[in-house]
Design a protein around this motif. Structure first.
Motif, mmCIF file in Angstrom:
data_model
loop_
_atom_site.group_PDB
_atom_site.id
_atom_site.type_symbol
_atom_site.label_atom_id
_atom_site.label_comp_id
_atom_site.label_asym_id
_atom_site.label_seq_id
_atom_site.Cartn_x
_atom_site.Cartn_y
_atom_site.Cartn_z
ATOM 1 N N CYS A 15 0.844 -1.188 0.000
ATOM 2 C CA CYS A 15 0.000 0.000 0.000
ATOM 3 C C CYS A 15 0.884 1.244 0.000
ATOM 4 C CB CYS A 15 -0.894 0.051 1.239
ATOM 5 S SG CYS A 15 -2.072 -1.298 1.351
ATOM 6 N N PHE A 16 0.489 2.225 -0.779
ATOM 7 C CA PHE A 16 1.138 3.530 -0.789
ATOM 8 C C PHE A 16 0.337 4.412 0.165
ATOM 9 C CE2 PHE A 16 1.309 7.886 -2.336
ATOM 10 C CZ PHE A 16 2.658 8.087 -2.534
ATOM 11 N N VAL A 17 1.031 5.031 1.118
ATOM 12 C CA VAL A 17 0.361 5.837 2.146
ATOM 13 C C VAL A 17 0.919 7.252 2.077
ATOM 14 C CG1 VAL A 17 -0.200 6.022 4.591
ATOM 15 C CG2 VAL A 17 0.263 3.766 3.598
ATOM 16 N N SER A 18 0.030 8.237 1.863
ATOM 17 C CA SER A 18 0.505 9.622 1.784
ATOM 18 C C SER A 18 -0.226 10.505 2.791
ATOM 19 C CB SER A 18 0.333 10.163 0.359
ATOM 20 O OG SER A 18 -1.022 10.130 -0.026
ATOM 21 N N ASN A 19 0.195 11.747 2.857
ATOM 22 C CA ASN A 19 -0.293 12.751 3.800
ATOM 23 C C ASN A 19 0.130 12.423 5.234
ATOM 24 O OD1 ASN A 19 -1.509 15.286 4.169
ATOM 25 N ND2 ASN A 19 -3.369 14.320 4.939
ATOM 26 N N ALA A 69 -6.523 -3.192 3.769
ATOM 27 C CA ALA A 69 -5.923 -1.966 4.294
ATOM 28 C C ALA A 69 -6.278 -0.765 3.429
ATOM 29 C CB ALA A 69 -4.408 -2.122 4.388
ATOM 30 N N CYS A 70 -6.236 -0.941 2.113
ATOM 31 C CA CYS A 70 -6.600 0.163 1.212
ATOM 32 C C CYS A 70 -8.055 0.584 1.425
ATOM 33 C CB CYS A 70 -6.385 -0.244 -0.246
ATOM 34 S SG CYS A 70 -4.641 -0.383 -0.714
ATOM 35 N N ALA A 71 -8.918 -0.397 1.652
ATOM 36 C CA ALA A 71 -10.346 -0.105 1.835
ATOM 37 C C ALA A 71 -10.655 0.501 3.199
ATOM 38 C CB ALA A 71 -11.163 -1.384 1.626
ATOM 39 N N THR A 72 -10.005 0.001 4.239
ATOM 40 C CA THR A 72 -10.375 0.420 5.594
ATOM 41 C C THR A 72 -9.521 1.534 6.176
ATOM 42 O OG1 THR A 72 -8.995 -1.294 6.620
ATOM 43 C CG2 THR A 72 -11.296 -1.876 6.126
ATOM 44 N N LYS A 73 -8.301 1.701 5.693
ATOM 45 C CA LYS A 73 -7.402 2.705 6.284
ATOM 46 C C LYS A 73 -7.384 4.028 5.524
ATOM 47 C CE LYS A 73 -6.090 -0.036 9.555
ATOM 48 N NZ LYS A 73 -6.634 0.145 10.899
ATOM 49 N N ASN A 74 -7.895 4.040 4.290
ATOM 50 C CA ASN A 74 -7.979 5.295 3.564
ATOM 51 C C ASN A 74 -8.941 6.218 4.315
ATOM 52 O OD1 ASN A 74 -7.428 7.079 1.365
ATOM 53 N ND2 ASN A 74 -9.428 6.579 0.523
ATOM 54 N N ASP A 79 -1.357 10.582 13.860
ATOM 55 C CA ASP A 79 -0.686 11.826 14.260
ATOM 56 C C ASP A 79 -1.442 13.062 13.775
ATOM 57 O OD1 ASP A 79 1.391 10.543 15.638
ATOM 58 O OD2 ASP A 79 2.616 10.348 13.830
ATOM 59 N N GLY A 80 -2.784 12.988 13.826
ATOM 60 C CA GLY A 80 -3.604 14.139 13.481
ATOM 61 C C GLY A 80 -3.806 14.381 11.998
ATOM 62 N N ARG A 81 -3.275 13.527 11.138
ATOM 63 C CA ARG A 81 -3.412 13.707 9.686
ATOM 64 C C ARG A 81 -4.319 12.628 9.115
ATOM 65 N NH1 ARG A 81 0.968 16.810 7.529
ATOM 66 N NH2 ARG A 81 -0.248 16.798 5.605
ATOM 67 N N ILE A 82 -5.123 13.008 8.132
ATOM 68 C CA ILE A 82 -5.995 12.049 7.449
ATOM 69 C C ILE A 82 -5.179 11.388 6.335
ATOM 70 C CG2 ILE A 82 -8.063 11.750 6.045
ATOM 71 C CD1 ILE A 82 -9.256 14.157 7.537
ATOM 72 N N LEU A 83 -5.025 10.071 6.440
ATOM 73 C CA LEU A 83 -4.201 9.330 5.489
ATOM 74 C C LEU A 83 -4.913 9.100 4.170
ATOM 75 C CD1 LEU A 83 -2.651 6.517 7.713
ATOM 76 C CD2 LEU A 83 -1.805 8.831 7.292
ATOM 77 N N MET A 84 -4.130 9.108 3.102
ATOM 78 C CA MET A 84 -4.606 8.672 1.799
ATOM 79 C C MET A 84 -3.891 7.362 1.516
ATOM 80 S SD MET A 84 -5.039 12.294 -0.248
ATOM 81 C CE MET A 84 -3.433 12.242 -0.900
ATOM 82 N N VAL A 85 -4.661 6.287 1.350
ATOM 83 C CA VAL A 85 -4.093 4.943 1.182
ATOM 84 C C VAL A 85 -4.622 4.344 -0.112
ATOM 85 C CG1 VAL A 85 -3.835 2.658 2.224
ATOM 86 C CG2 VAL A 85 -4.083 4.665 3.700
ATOM 87 N N ARG A 86 -3.708 3.853 -0.922
ATOM 88 C CA ARG A 86 -4.086 3.175 -2.172
ATOM 89 C C ARG A 86 -3.087 2.061 -2.440
ATOM 90 N NH1 ARG A 86 -0.217 4.516 -5.701
ATOM 91 N NH2 ARG A 86 0.586 6.638 -5.818
ATOM 92 N N GLU A 87 -3.437 1.222 -3.395
ATOM 93 C CA GLU A 87 -2.497 0.177 -3.809
ATOM 94 C C GLU A 87 -1.245 0.846 -4.365
ATOM 95 O OE1 GLU A 87 -2.164 -3.575 -6.922
ATOM 96 O OE2 GLU A 87 -4.005 -2.408 -6.845
ATOM 97 N N ASP A 88 -0.083 0.282 -4.055
ATOM 98 C CA ASP A 88 1.176 0.820 -4.560
ATOM 99 C C ASP A 88 1.289 0.470 -6.034
ATOM 100 O OD1 ASP A 88 3.723 1.775 -4.964
ATOM 101 O OD2 ASP A 88 4.701 0.090 -3.959
ATOM 102 N N ARG A 89 1.236 1.459 -6.888
ATOM 103 C CA ARG A 89 1.296 1.227 -8.337
ATOM 104 C C ARG A 89 2.676 0.801 -8.798
ATOM 105 N NH1 ARG A 89 -1.762 6.629 -8.735
ATOM 106 N NH2 ARG A 89 -3.892 5.946 -8.324
ATOM 107 N N GLU A 90 3.670 0.957 -7.932
ATOM 108 C CA GLU A 90 5.034 0.553 -8.271
ATOM 109 C C GLU A 90 5.363 -0.839 -7.756
ATOM 110 O OE1 GLU A 90 7.067 2.429 -10.222
ATOM 111 O OE2 GLU A 90 5.251 3.610 -10.418
#
Length: 192
Positions: A15-19, A69-74, A79-90
């Motif tokens: 999973c790729f996790v940003s923000n 994880a992509c479905a439930t954690k996005n 740490d106070g930030r809303i995560l953006m979670v998607r399948e790792d395209r790489e």
């Protein structure tokens, strides 16, 4: 209906996790994602100064766990930030196509090594140079030093090669090498 029939496009295990907040560590990611399954690897990407780039990778034991994880954690918070979670395209297992079917959890692809004993001051580029300087013909996809919460090197990392032959050559040439008073251990990564 089997998982293969319901998913015509291969699903990766990463999973790729940003923000991410600047202070979020790989351990924080691992702890947050473990409710979706067995996390086998977590990393927060950092620049050469050791500062977080605000994104990371979480790899699971199975593609199903990663999909959960992509479905439930996005949209979840760390740490106070809303995560953006998607399948790792790489995710190279998916990009490889047929090879992904034979690469099960706990089996090495033969193309990634774990390097222990890296000099404390080394960054990703210097880790890569350990191999490219000694074996100029080698082709490396990526090299990553693992950092702790304190943004200091943990003295180990991973190097992904473009072929299993290059990985084997790296093990032969660099395992046992001494750099800055530290002895390198280079082994195949059982998860990579």
């Amino acid at each position: 209906m089997t998982g293969e029939e319901s998913q015509p496009v291969p699903q990766g295990r990463r999973c790729f996790v940003s923000n991410l907040a600047w202070r979020t560590s790989w351990q924080d990611l691992k702890d947050h994602f473990k409710s979706s399954g067995n996390v086998v690897f977590a990393n927060v990407m950092q620049d050469t100064s050791g500062r977080s780039k605000g994104w990371g990778i979480v790899e699971f034991e199975t593609a199903e766990q990663a999909a959960d994880a992509c479905a439930t954690k996005n949209g979840s918070r760390v740490d106070g930030r809303i995560l953006m979670v998607r399948e790792d395209r790489e995710d190279r297992d998916v990009k490889r196509g047929n090879n992904s079917a034979s690469h099960r959890a706990g089996e090495s692809s033969g193309m990634q090594v774990v390097v222990h004993g890296i000099p404390w001051s080394f960054d990703d580029q210097q880790l890569m140079a350990i191999f490219t300087d000694r074996i100029p013909s080698t082709q490396i996809e990526s090299a990553e030093v693992v950092y702790g919460r304190d943004s200091r090197s943990r003295g180990y990392g991973t190097v992904k090669f473009l072929s299993s032959e290059d990985a084997q050559l790296a093990i032969q040439e660099c395992d046992g090498l001494e750099l800055q008073g530290r002895l390198l251990s280079v082994k195949l990564d059982q998860w990579g």
